[in-house]
Scaffold this active site. Structure first.
Site, PDB file in Angstrom:
ATOM      1  N   HIS A  94       0.869  -1.181   0.000  1.00 45.56           N
ATOM      2  CA  HIS A  94       0.000   0.000   0.000  1.00 45.56           C
ATOM      3  C   HIS A  94       0.903   1.227   0.000  1.00 45.56           C
ATOM      4  CE1 HIS A  94      -2.764   3.093   1.102  1.00 45.56           C
ATOM      5  NE2 HIS A  94      -2.278   3.220   2.333  1.00 45.56           N
ATOM      6  N   HIS A  96       1.270   5.743  -0.730  1.00 47.72           N
ATOM      7  CA  HIS A  96       0.675   7.055  -0.944  1.00 47.72           C
ATOM      8  C   HIS A  96       1.436   7.707  -2.111  1.00 47.72           C
ATOM      9  CE1 HIS A  96      -0.678   7.286   3.592  1.00 47.72           C
ATOM     10  NE2 HIS A  96      -1.173   6.247   2.953  1.00 47.72           N
ATOM     11  N   TYR A 121       1.736  -3.688 -20.416  1.00 49.80           N
ATOM     12  CA  TYR A 121       2.215  -4.100 -19.089  1.00 49.80           C
ATOM     13  C   TYR A 121       1.208  -3.755 -17.995  1.00 49.80           C
ATOM     14  CZ  TYR A 121       6.427  -5.857 -21.031  1.00 49.80           C
ATOM     15  OH  TYR A 121       7.296  -6.620 -21.756  1.00 49.80           O
TER      16      TYR A 121
END
Ligand SMILES: [Zn+2]
Length: 213
Positions: A94, A96, A121
């Site tokens: 995860h 930002h 891709y």
């Protein structure tokens, strides 16, 4: 500690340094987890992905309880929700990362599939990217929304927040989130330009030739 756990700890630290060197994890943002036979590893709260000590990476049991290492990221619930819903997930990342977060703040995007299939891709590594509506961190509604969408797709984008990507290996999860961020950047670069994303037949051919692992 098993050899495979030690190796995974080393790999998480190596990939954390790689993501940081690429500018994808600023400050203490972003977290990486990997599944073990008896639980999972997760980067610690307030840690910088570029400076992880493998021995201090948090260990959680299969129920998400902290059983070793430094205290886990406060975003542990995101990882737990995805592991619960995806038996094939061996690792979750995860971030930002700026371009993905920028796209997650746009109005008028398709919540079922945020980014167009711009490159082969992207289609091969990410495929679809549903948007999860904004909820404050820790809100139970965010966990419920992640569970619901993660069951269908290994990559999701949290509105005004960032991407969460599961993979069948740590390498696959990292590769997919790198591709997602690059495609978010392309998408922003192409705003205002007439664009030809890949078409349905081109995508079907890629999916037949290169099934996602
Ligand atoms: Zn976050």
């Amino acid at each position: 500690m098993s050899t495979s756990e030690s190796r995974l700890r080393e790999e998480i630290a190596e990939f954390g340094a790689l993501l940081t060197s690429q500018g994808l994890a600023h400050g203490s943002t972003g977290n990486i987890s990997a599944r073990l036979d008896d639980g999972w590893l997760l980067t610690p709260t307030n840690s910088r992905l570029g400076r992880l000590d493998p021995a201090r990476i948090a260990k959680l049991d299969a129920d998400g309880r902290h059983v070793g290492g430094d205290p886990p990221s406060k975003e542990a619930f995101l990882h737990r929700c995805v592991y619960e819903m995806r038996g094939d997930a061996q690792a979750i990342v995860h971030l930002h990362s700026i371009h993905s977060v920028a796209v997650s703040c746009l109005t008028g995007i398709d919540a079922d599939d945020v980014l167009p299939p711009l490159t082969a891709y992207y289609v091969m590594r990410v495929g679809k990217l549903p948007l999860i509506p904004y909820f404050p961190p820790g809100d139970e509604r965010l966990a419920a929304a992640v569970r619901q969408v993660a069951a269908r797709q290994p990559a999701v984008l949290l509105a005004n927040h960032g991407p969460v990507v599961a993979g069948t290996s740590l390498d696959a999860a990292i590769g997919a989130i790198e591709e997602l961020e690059a495609t978010a950047k392309l998408y922003l670069l192409l705003q205002g330009h007439a664009t030809r994303p890949l078409g349905g037949a081109e995508i079907a051919e890629l999916e037949a030739r290169y099934p996602r692992r």
